[in-house]
Design a protein around this motif. Structure first.
Motif, mmCIF file in Angstrom:
data_model
loop_
_atom_site.group_PDB
_atom_site.id
_atom_site.type_symbol
_atom_site.label_atom_id
_atom_site.label_comp_id
_atom_site.label_asym_id
_atom_site.label_seq_id
_atom_site.Cartn_x
_atom_site.Cartn_y
_atom_site.Cartn_z
ATOM 1 N N GLN A 38 0.847 -1.181 0.000
ATOM 2 C CA GLN A 38 0.000 0.000 0.000
ATOM 3 C C GLN A 38 0.885 1.234 0.000
ATOM 4 O O GLN A 38 1.627 1.471 0.960
ATOM 5 C CB GLN A 38 -0.932 0.008 1.213
ATOM 6 N N VAL A 85 3.940 0.329 2.489
ATOM 7 C CA VAL A 85 3.707 -0.658 3.542
ATOM 8 C C VAL A 85 3.393 -1.983 2.862
ATOM 9 O O VAL A 85 2.527 -2.036 1.979
ATOM 10 C CB VAL A 85 2.554 -0.240 4.468
ATOM 11 N N TYR A 87 2.172 -5.899 3.185
ATOM 12 C CA TYR A 87 1.376 -6.788 4.024
ATOM 13 C C TYR A 87 1.546 -8.236 3.572
ATOM 14 O O TYR A 87 1.399 -8.546 2.379
ATOM 15 C CB TYR A 87 -0.107 -6.429 3.937
ATOM 16 N N PHE A 103 -5.848 -8.246 7.648
ATOM 17 C CA PHE A 103 -4.564 -7.558 7.522
ATOM 18 C C PHE A 103 -3.937 -7.318 8.888
ATOM 19 O O PHE A 103 -4.618 -6.951 9.834
ATOM 20 C CB PHE A 103 -4.749 -6.208 6.828
ATOM 21 N N GLY A 104 -2.622 -7.525 8.963
ATOM 22 C CA GLY A 104 -1.867 -7.074 10.129
ATOM 23 C C GLY A 104 -1.410 -5.643 9.884
ATOM 24 O O GLY A 104 -1.981 -4.937 9.057
ATOM 25 N N LYS A 105 -0.381 -5.210 10.579
ATOM 26 C CA LYS A 105 0.096 -3.835 10.431
ATOM 27 C C LYS A 105 1.151 -3.694 9.339
ATOM 28 O O LYS A 105 1.510 -2.603 8.950
ATOM 29 C CB LYS A 105 0.625 -3.316 11.759
ATOM 30 N N GLY A 106 1.671 -4.818 8.845
ATOM 31 C CA GLY A 106 2.588 -4.770 7.729
ATOM 32 C C GLY A 106 3.966 -4.245 8.091
ATOM 33 O O GLY A 106 4.257 -3.898 9.246
ATOM 34 N N ARG A 108 6.690 -1.300 7.019
ATOM 35 C CA ARG A 108 6.898 -0.046 6.299
ATOM 36 C C ARG A 108 8.299 -0.076 5.714
ATOM 37 O O ARG A 108 9.289 -0.033 6.443
ATOM 38 C CB ARG A 108 6.717 1.133 7.245
ATOM 39 N N GLN B 37 -9.395 2.051 7.539
ATOM 40 C CA GLN B 37 -8.000 2.276 7.908
ATOM 41 C C GLN B 37 -7.870 3.609 8.618
ATOM 42 O O GLN B 37 -8.288 4.653 8.108
ATOM 43 C CB GLN B 37 -7.102 2.251 6.671
ATOM 44 N N GLY B 40 -1.772 5.507 10.140
ATOM 45 C CA GLY B 40 -0.667 4.699 10.650
ATOM 46 C C GLY B 40 -1.042 3.286 11.040
ATOM 47 O O GLY B 40 -0.219 2.563 11.609
ATOM 48 N N GLN B 41 -2.273 2.884 10.734
ATOM 49 C CA GLN B 41 -2.734 1.555 11.128
ATOM 50 C C GLN B 41 -2.967 0.673 9.905
ATOM 51 O O GLN B 41 -3.020 1.147 8.775
ATOM 52 C CB GLN B 41 -4.049 1.669 11.920
ATOM 53 N N GLY B 42 -3.152 -0.620 10.173
ATOM 54 C CA GLY B 42 -3.497 -1.539 9.102
ATOM 55 C C GLY B 42 -4.976 -1.466 8.767
ATOM 56 O O GLY B 42 -5.711 -0.626 9.283
#
Lengths: 113, 114
Positions: A38, A85, A87, A103-106, A108, B37, B40-42
């Protein structure tokens, strides 16, 4: 909860290979590993996916360990446009009423000039 | 070209008003999804639908509603019951018949409630 674990962030020099790791130790036999990325304020973009074998396409390579508990996404020659980012996701690979991606936080990824 | 379209790109609403976000796809995909979203988050799953006239709650469905009357369309209504509606909303679709395809995402709607 996401079924994958990824580092929060990584840096990579422009022109070098970017190797993004992912742990999915609880993956089931029928679950595929997918990678998306993303870029800021855009929708996620599909990159690649695999089940057991390593995969390669025009964007990246996916290396899955033999026990399938982890994988690595490889961007062979990173450019500044690869800053995003990333994922890593596991997904059941058959028609399923409950099919969904969590989805997790991935990770960066910063590509450094 | 086939794709998935979200409209509008930016949306402003007053607190207490319901608002509906549009999502249309011409990919002939069976399944559609809504994610939220925050900065800063997924992505967090709100609702998803595998077939017409059927949908399931995701992890954060409270304060949202959906409908799936047509295969091509999956509108999301953010109701006044949603306590923190300001966020970036993403719609996605996929075919359930072939796992060689991942999800296709729209470009998102940024909702701001004032």
């Amino acid at each position: 909860d996401a079924k994958t674990t990824q580092p929060t962030s990584m840096d990579c020099a422009e022109g070098r290979a970017a190797n993004l790791p992912c742990n999915h130790s609880t993956i089931s036999g029928n679950e595929y590993v997918y990678w998306y990325r993303q870029i800021h304020s855009q929708g996620p973009q599909y990159i690649i996916h695999g089940l057991k074998n390593n995969e390669t396409n025009e964007m990246a390579s996916l290396i899955i360990t033999e026990d399938r508990k982890s994988s690595t996404l490889i961007l062979p020659h990173a450019t500044l446009r690869d800053t995003a980012v990333y994922y890593c996701i596991v997904r059941v690979g058959y028609r399923n009423r409950d099919d969904k991606i969590i989805f997790g936080k991935g990770t960066r990824l910063h590509i450094l000039p | 070209d086939g794709g998935i379209t979200q409209s509008p790109k930016y949306l402003f609403r007053k607190e207490g008003q319901n608002v509906t976000l549009s999502c249309e796809q011409n990919l002939n995909h069976d399944a559609m999804y809504w994610y939220r979203q925050d900065p800063g988050q997924g992505l967090r799953l709100i609702y998803y639908s595998q077939i017409v006239n059927d949908f399931q709650k995701g992890d954060i469905a409270e304060g949202y509603s959906v409908s799936r009357e047509k295969k091509e369309s999956f509108p999301l209504t953010v109701t006044s019951a949603q306590k923190n509606p300001t966020a970036f909303y993403l719609c996605a679709s996929s075919t359930t018949a072939n796992t060689n395809y991942g999800y296709t995402f729209g470009s998102g709607t940024r909702l701001t409630v004032v």
